[in-house]
Scaffold this active site. Structure first.
Site, PDB file in Angstrom:
ATOM      1  N   SER A 121       0.824  -1.214   0.000  1.00  0.00           N
ATOM      2  CA  SER A 121       0.000   0.000   0.000  1.00  0.00           C
ATOM      3  C   SER A 121       0.851   1.253   0.000  1.00  0.00           C
ATOM      4  O   SER A 121       0.376   2.324  -0.332  1.00  0.00           O
ATOM      5  CB  SER A 121      -0.855   0.063   1.271  1.00  0.00           C
ATOM      6  OG  SER A 121      -1.585  -1.097   1.452  1.00  0.00           O
ATOM      7  N   HIS A 142      -1.626  -2.971  -6.980  1.00  0.00           N
ATOM      8  CA  HIS A 142      -2.268  -2.593  -5.714  1.00  0.00           C
ATOM      9  C   HIS A 142      -3.788  -2.697  -5.812  1.00  0.00           C
ATOM     10  O   HIS A 142      -4.443  -1.867  -6.440  1.00  0.00           O
ATOM     11  CB  HIS A 142      -1.835  -1.169  -5.337  1.00  0.00           C
ATOM     12  CG  HIS A 142      -2.376  -0.702  -4.031  1.00  0.00           C
ATOM     13  ND1 HIS A 142      -2.829   0.567  -3.805  1.00  0.00           N
ATOM     14  CD2 HIS A 142      -2.556  -1.369  -2.862  1.00  0.00           C
ATOM     15  CE1 HIS A 142      -3.252   0.670  -2.560  1.00  0.00           C
ATOM     16  NE2 HIS A 142      -3.102  -0.485  -1.974  1.00  0.00           N
ATOM     17  N   GLU A 154      -4.274  -0.177  -8.849  1.00  0.00           N
ATOM     18  CA  GLU A 154      -3.193   0.720  -9.278  1.00  0.00           C
ATOM     19  C   GLU A 154      -2.028  -0.150  -9.761  1.00  0.00           C
ATOM     20  O   GLU A 154      -1.603  -1.062  -9.042  1.00  0.00           O
ATOM     21  CB  GLU A 154      -2.709   1.577  -8.100  1.00  0.00           C
ATOM     22  CG  GLU A 154      -3.651   2.715  -7.734  1.00  0.00           C
ATOM     23  CD  GLU A 154      -3.207   3.457  -6.465  1.00  0.00           C
ATOM     24  OE1 GLU A 154      -3.231   4.690  -6.459  1.00  0.00           O
ATOM     25  OE2 GLU A 154      -2.851   2.802  -5.466  1.00  0.00           O
ATOM     26  N   ASN A 192      -3.888   5.872  -1.522  1.00  0.00           N
ATOM     27  CA  ASN A 192      -3.543   5.836  -0.105  1.00  0.00           C
ATOM     28  C   ASN A 192      -3.012   7.167   0.407  1.00  0.00           C
ATOM     29  O   ASN A 192      -3.181   7.505   1.569  1.00  0.00           O
ATOM     30  CB  ASN A 192      -2.517   4.738   0.166  1.00  0.00           C
ATOM     31  CG  ASN A 192      -3.205   3.523   0.737  1.00  0.00           C
ATOM     32  OD1 ASN A 192      -3.839   3.612   1.776  1.00  0.00           O
ATOM     33  ND2 ASN A 192      -3.111   2.424   0.040  1.00  0.00           N
TER      34      ASN A 192
HETATM   35  P1  NAI Z   1      -2.961  -9.554   6.671  1.00  0.00           P
HETATM   36  O1  NAI Z   1      -2.287  -9.292   7.961  1.00  0.00           O
HETATM   37  O2  NAI Z   1      -4.438  -9.694   6.660  1.00  0.00           O
HETATM   38  O3  NAI Z   1      -2.363 -10.881   5.984  1.00  0.00           O
HETATM   39  C1  NAI Z   1      -0.996 -11.070   5.763  1.00  0.00           C
HETATM   40  C2  NAI Z   1      -0.751 -12.570   5.617  1.00  0.00           C
HETATM   41  O4  NAI Z   1       0.601 -12.757   5.202  1.00  0.00           O
HETATM   42  C3  NAI Z   1      -0.923 -13.350   6.922  1.00  0.00           C
HETATM   43  O5  NAI Z   1      -1.767 -14.461   6.688  1.00  0.00           O
HETATM   44  C4  NAI Z   1       0.496 -13.815   7.293  1.00  0.00           C
HETATM   45  O6  NAI Z   1       0.532 -15.100   7.876  1.00  0.00           O
HETATM   46  C5  NAI Z   1       1.172 -13.823   5.932  1.00  0.00           C
HETATM   47  N1  NAI Z   1       2.602 -13.565   5.974  1.00  0.00           N
HETATM   48  C6  NAI Z   1       3.263 -12.603   6.635  1.00  0.00           C
HETATM   49  N2  NAI Z   1       4.588 -12.676   6.379  1.00  0.00           N
HETATM   50  C7  NAI Z   1       4.747 -13.716   5.515  1.00  0.00           C
HETATM   51  C8  NAI Z   1       5.864 -14.293   4.882  1.00  0.00           C
HETATM   52  N3  NAI Z   1       7.107 -13.813   5.059  1.00  0.00           N
HETATM   53  N4  NAI Z   1       5.660 -15.355   4.067  1.00  0.00           N
HETATM   54  C9  NAI Z   1       4.425 -15.844   3.878  1.00  0.00           C
HETATM   55  N5  NAI Z   1       3.311 -15.342   4.450  1.00  0.00           N
HETATM   56  C10 NAI Z   1       3.490 -14.286   5.269  1.00  0.00           C
HETATM   57  O7  NAI Z   1      -2.469  -8.401   5.673  1.00  0.00           O
HETATM   58  P2  NAI Z   1      -3.277  -7.703   4.486  1.00  0.00           P
HETATM   59  O8  NAI Z   1      -4.179  -6.683   5.052  1.00  0.00           O
HETATM   60  O9  NAI Z   1      -3.803  -8.742   3.574  1.00  0.00           O
HETATM   61  O10 NAI Z   1      -2.096  -6.897   3.768  1.00  0.00           O
HETATM   62  C11 NAI Z   1      -1.158  -7.544   2.942  1.00  0.00           C
HETATM   63  C12 NAI Z   1      -0.480  -6.515   2.046  1.00  0.00           C
HETATM   64  O11 NAI Z   1      -1.493  -5.891   1.239  1.00  0.00           O
HETATM   65  C13 NAI Z   1       0.228  -5.385   2.784  1.00  0.00           C
HETATM   66  O12 NAI Z   1       1.360  -5.026   2.058  1.00  0.00           O
HETATM   67  C14 NAI Z   1      -0.815  -4.274   2.781  1.00  0.00           C
HETATM   68  O13 NAI Z   1      -0.232  -2.997   2.871  1.00  0.00           O
HETATM   69  C15 NAI Z   1      -1.471  -4.484   1.426  1.00  0.00           C
HETATM   70  N6  NAI Z   1      -2.821  -3.967   1.287  1.00  0.00           N
HETATM   71  C16 NAI Z   1      -3.734  -4.120   2.296  1.00  0.00           C
HETATM   72  C17 NAI Z   1      -5.018  -3.628   2.142  1.00  0.00           C
HETATM   73  C18 NAI Z   1      -6.024  -3.775   3.220  1.00  0.00           C
HETATM   74  O14 NAI Z   1      -7.082  -3.088   3.163  1.00  0.00           O
HETATM   75  N7  NAI Z   1      -5.842  -4.645   4.196  1.00  0.00           N
HETATM   76  C19 NAI Z   1      -5.446  -2.937   0.913  1.00  0.00           C
HETATM   77  C20 NAI Z   1      -4.435  -2.923  -0.124  1.00  0.00           C
HETATM   78  C21 NAI Z   1      -3.169  -3.387   0.092  1.00  0.00           C
END
Ligand code: NAI
Length: 286
Positions: A121, A142, A154, A192
């Site tokens: 993000s 994104h 994006e 963002n």
């Molecule tokens: P989340 O916390 O819901 O999920 C992340 C997942 O990645 C978890 O299941 C965790 O076990 C796994 N994980 C963490 N480190 C890991 C690794 N080294 N290898 C394998 N799995 C790993 O996070 P979320 O919200 O899905 O965010 C993920 C990415 O997407 C971030 O970069 C965030 O900035 C981006 N993002 C999030 C949005 C949102 O609204 N939550 C919207 C757009 C982008």
């Protein structure tokens, strides 16, 4: 890599975003491997994808056959070796060091042609790509939350991203039923950055005691926003939203307008990360 060469999509991280990205890729007919290092995350992702597809059937947007086909298109795996694909979309924790390490390993595992994409993000694409052997095939893709519903994507080119890579990802986003927009590589990209004050200012209003969580949300929603800042942070993930604000605060050289809030940090410390953990600014346990 051209669009027609993409047959298999790898998704890393089965959390809030990864599960939606896997779902729409499978629904579009791609073979998908969804990887996470936590089996519990994969189990939850499978349940959520099944539930979403079921809802799609109820609303007449997905057929029973499409649901069955989509589910059989996805391999849920904790085995990193399975992450061999034509494009890999990363959706793990919002931390530069962790993302860089992951992409280094993905680059070693995959062919030189594989496109590596990050759903970050806020972290500059150029910075994540710096130590890659082939930064030209690295790009930002994104999605917005919920990824299986929100149309906007994006597509962010870093300094070294080739036109071929960004064009293929742009076409792939269309294939997934999305509306892609090309964006330049700046902290927080476009959406963002513009939206950051929505959360930061909402938290300041709370800190100053001007109103409470419900009061602020109710007023903002009454003014026409679909969700107030606190309901939206709970949907996004309080921890993810906090990491994004922190990363943008640093990227803009501690510009006070992006200063992260102690109230939010304390929620993260307590593990009150929003809907995904059952509690955030609101309680979802019931
Ligand atoms: P989340 O916390 O819901 O999920 C992340 C997942 O990645 C978890 O299941 C965790 O076990 C796994 N994980 C963490 N480190 C890991 C690794 N080294 N290898 C394998 N799995 C790993 O996070 P979320 O919200 O899905 O965010 C993920 C990415 O997407 C971030 O970069 C965030 O900035 C981006 N993002 C999030 C949005 C949102 O609204 N939550 C919207 C757009 C982008």
């Amino acid at each position: 890599m051209k669009l027609q060469d993409i047959k298999k999509v790898g998704v890393v991280g089965a959390g809030t975003m990864g599960q939606g990205i896997a779902q729409i890729s499978a629904l579009a007919g791609y073979s998908v491997v969804l990887y996470d290092f936590q089996a519990t995350a994969l189990n939850q992702a499978k349940l959520n994808i099944e539930k979403n597809l079921e809802k799609g059937i109820e609303r007449g947007k997905v057929t029973v056959q499409e649901r069955d086909q989509s589910l059989s298109n996805i391999t849920f795996s904790t085995d990193f070796e399975q992450l061999r694909a034509d494009i890999i979309i990363e959706a793990i924790v919002e931390r530069l060091d962790v993302k860089k390490e992951l992409f280094g390993k993905l680059e070693n595992l995959n062919s030189e042609k594989t496109i590596l994409a990050s759903n970050t993000s806020s972290i500059p694409i150029t910075r994540i790509a710096r130590d890659l052997k082939h930064p030209e095939r690295f790009v930002g893709m994104h999605f917005f939350n919920p990824a299986h519903i929100m149309k906007l994507v994006e597509v962010i080119s870093g300094v070294s991203t080739s036109d071929d890579t960004s064009n293929t990802v742009f076409e792939l986003a269309k294939q997934l039923g999305k509306v892609p927009v090309m964006a330049k590589d700046a902290p927080g990209f476009i959406v963002n950055r513009v939206a950051r004050n929505f959360y930061v200012e909402g938290l300041k209003v709370l800190e100053e005691g001007v109103s409470d969580v419900k009061g602020i949300d109710r007023l903002v929603e009454a003014s026409g926003f679909k969700m107030g800042p606190f309901r939206l942070m709970d949907l996004i993930g309080v921890d993810t939203n906090f990491s994004v604000t922190t990363s943008m605060f640093n990227a803009f050289h501690q510009d006070p307008k992006f200063r992260p809030s102690r109230i939010q940090e304390q929620k993260v410390d307590a593990g009150h990360n929003g809907r995904k953990s059952g509690k955030g600014f609101y309680d979802y346990s019931a």
